[in-house]
Design a protein around this motif. Structure first.
Motif, PDB file in Angstrom:
ATOM      1  N   LEU A   1       0.848  -1.188   0.000  1.00 25.07           N
ATOM      2  CA  LEU A   1       0.000   0.000   0.000  1.00 25.07           C
ATOM      3  C   LEU A   1       0.885   1.240   0.000  1.00 25.07           C
ATOM      4  O   LEU A   1       1.809   1.337   0.811  1.00 25.07           O
ATOM      5  CB  LEU A   1      -0.890   0.012   1.260  1.00 25.07           C
ATOM      6  CG  LEU A   1      -1.714   1.265   1.511  1.00 25.07           C
ATOM      7  CD1 LEU A   1      -2.834   1.370   0.484  1.00 25.07           C
ATOM      8  CD2 LEU A   1      -2.290   1.233   2.919  1.00 25.07           C
ATOM      9  N   ALA A   2       0.636   2.156  -0.898  1.00 28.64           N
ATOM     10  CA  ALA A   2       1.325   3.451  -0.897  1.00 28.64           C
ATOM     11  C   ALA A   2       0.380   4.462  -0.253  1.00 28.64           C
ATOM     12  O   ALA A   2      -0.755   4.631  -0.691  1.00 28.64           O
ATOM     13  CB  ALA A   2       1.665   3.884  -2.312  1.00 28.64           C
TER      14      ALA A   2
ATOM     15  N   ALA B   1       0.726  11.188   4.013  1.00 25.43           N
ATOM     16  CA  ALA B   1       0.849  10.597   5.344  1.00 25.43           C
ATOM     17  C   ALA B   1       1.193  11.630   6.416  1.00 25.43           C
ATOM     18  O   ALA B   1       1.535  11.269   7.529  1.00 25.43           O
ATOM     19  CB  ALA B   1       1.898   9.482   5.334  1.00 25.43           C
ATOM     20  N   SER B   2       1.078  12.905   6.092  1.00 21.78           N
ATOM     21  CA  SER B   2       1.322  13.933   7.097  1.00 21.78           C
ATOM     22  C   SER B   2       0.033  14.386   7.781  1.00 21.78           C
ATOM     23  O   SER B   2       0.072  15.118   8.757  1.00 21.78           O
ATOM     24  CB  SER B   2       2.016  15.144   6.466  1.00 21.78           C
ATOM     25  OG  SER B   2       1.180  15.702   5.460  1.00 21.78           O
ATOM     26  N   GLY B   3      -1.120  13.953   7.279  1.00  9.23           N
ATOM     27  CA  GLY B   3      -2.402  14.289   7.884  1.00  9.23           C
ATOM     28  C   GLY B   3      -2.895  13.161   8.761  1.00  9.23           C
ATOM     29  O   GLY B   3      -2.313  12.071   8.813  1.00  9.23           O
ATOM     30  N   GLY B   4      -3.966  13.404   9.479  1.00 13.86           N
ATOM     31  CA  GLY B   4      -4.489  12.429  10.428  1.00 13.86           C
ATOM     32  C   GLY B   4      -4.883  11.108   9.813  1.00 13.86           C
ATOM     33  O   GLY B   4      -4.531  10.024  10.309  1.00 13.86           O
TER      34      GLY B   4
ATOM     35  N   GLY C   1      -3.955   9.864   6.862  1.00 16.99           N
ATOM     36  CA  GLY C   1      -2.759   9.230   6.307  1.00 16.99           C
ATOM     37  C   GLY C   1      -1.898   8.595   7.378  1.00 16.99           C
ATOM     38  O   GLY C   1      -1.386   7.487   7.222  1.00 16.99           O
ATOM     39  N   LEU C   2      -1.708   9.305   8.493  1.00 17.22           N
ATOM     40  CA  LEU C   2      -0.935   8.728   9.609  1.00 17.22           C
ATOM     41  C   LEU C   2      -1.607   7.475  10.160  1.00 17.22           C
ATOM     42  O   LEU C   2      -0.940   6.494  10.476  1.00 17.22           O
ATOM     43  CB  LEU C   2      -0.761   9.777  10.721  1.00 17.22           C
ATOM     44  CG  LEU C   2       0.219  10.892  10.411  1.00 17.22           C
ATOM     45  CD1 LEU C   2       0.125  11.976  11.477  1.00 17.22           C
ATOM     46  CD2 LEU C   2       1.628  10.360  10.321  1.00 17.22           C
ATOM     47  N   ALA C   3      -2.952   7.505  10.248  1.00 15.82           N
ATOM     48  CA  ALA C   3      -3.675   6.324  10.730  1.00 15.82           C
ATOM     49  C   ALA C   3      -3.491   5.162   9.753  1.00 15.82           C
ATOM     50  O   ALA C   3      -3.330   4.013  10.181  1.00 15.82           O
ATOM     51  CB  ALA C   3      -5.165   6.642  10.909  1.00 15.82           C
ATOM     52  N   ALA C   4      -3.470   5.440   8.463  1.00 19.17           N
ATOM     53  CA  ALA C   4      -3.272   4.388   7.459  1.00 19.17           C
ATOM     54  C   ALA C   4      -1.896   3.772   7.602  1.00 19.17           C
ATOM     55  O   ALA C   4      -1.725   2.558   7.466  1.00 19.17           O
ATOM     56  CB  ALA C   4      -3.481   4.940   6.056  1.00 19.17           C
ATOM     57  N   VAL C   5      -0.883   4.595   7.850  1.00 17.50           N
ATOM     58  CA  VAL C   5       0.481   4.082   8.033  1.00 17.50           C
ATOM     59  C   VAL C   5       0.528   3.173   9.252  1.00 17.50           C
ATOM     60  O   VAL C   5       1.150   2.104   9.225  1.00 17.50           O
ATOM     61  CB  VAL C   5       1.502   5.238   8.152  1.00 17.50           C
ATOM     62  CG1 VAL C   5       2.853   4.723   8.594  1.00 17.50           C
ATOM     63  CG2 VAL C   5       1.618   5.972   6.824  1.00 17.50           C
ATOM     64  N   GLU C   6      -0.115   3.591  10.335  1.00 20.65           N
ATOM     65  CA  GLU C   6      -0.134   2.751  11.540  1.00 20.65           C
ATOM     66  C   GLU C   6      -0.823   1.436  11.285  1.00 20.65           C
ATOM     67  O   GLU C   6      -0.485   0.414  11.770  1.00 20.65           O
ATOM     68  CB  GLU C   6      -0.818   3.487  12.691  1.00 20.65           C
ATOM     69  CG  GLU C   6       0.044   4.572  13.277  1.00 20.65           C
ATOM     70  CD  GLU C   6      -0.602   5.237  14.484  1.00 20.65           C
ATOM     71  OE1 GLU C   6      -1.419   4.596  15.171  1.00 20.65           O
ATOM     72  OE2 GLU C   6      -0.271   6.400  14.743  1.00 20.65           O
TER      73      GLU C   6
END
Length: 158
Positions: free
Chosen positions: A143-144, A148-151, A153-158
């Motif tokens: 997944l790209a 990822a600097s917003g809320g 996007g950050l949740a997706a990275v986690e």
């Protein structure tokens, strides 16, 4: 009680803090004393009149909060006075007290701070919906995450 109100559409500088009567819970509702309200990107859209939900003026922004149940309306079941809860709302959480249907409340587990709980449902809920229901991402897939600097996007990275 104090409330952050949007009395005219615009930006954050157009919001005002007003004193309103304390709300009273109706049937199936709980009165929650808000300890922390979270603000998200969509709040900037909703106060500008650029979001799909367009509340009648005046309204309070804030789609999520954490607080303690202070009172229950008739027929309200599933929570008790004194319970610490997350409030799920489309708007209205930027107040000292808010009434909401009890179905929009989630208990907060011990060990989770009010600040953590208040900011959980919109960003993580949006990310979970996007990944599970829209993209249907499965274990082992790549997944790209762009933005990822917003809320969300950050949740997706986690």
């Amino acid at each position: 009680m104090k409330a952050l109100l949007c009395t005219r559409l615009g930006g954050p500088d157009d919001l005002s803090i007003e004193t309103l009567p304390d709300p009273v819970p109706g049937p199936g509702e709980a009165l929650v004393r808000v300890s922390v309200a979270a603000l998200n990107f969509f709040d900037t859209l909703i106060i500008a009149g650029r979001y799909q939900v367009k509340p009648e003026l005046p309204f309070s922004p804030g789609g999520e909060a954490c607080g303690v149940v202070e009172a229950l309306g008739p027929g309200a079941e599933g929570v008790r006075v004194g319970d610490r809860v997350i409030v799920h709302a489309k708007y209205g959480a930027c107040r000292e007290r808010v009434t909401v249907p009890v179905r929009l409340l989630t208990p907060v587990p011990d060990g989770v701070s009010d600040e953590q709980a208040a900011g959980l449902t919109i960003t993580y809920g949006t990310s979970l919906h996007a990944l599970r229901n829209r993209a249907k991402v499965r274990p082992g897939e790549w997944l790209a995450v762009l933005g990822a600097s917003g809320g969300v996007g950050l949740a997706a990275v986690e």
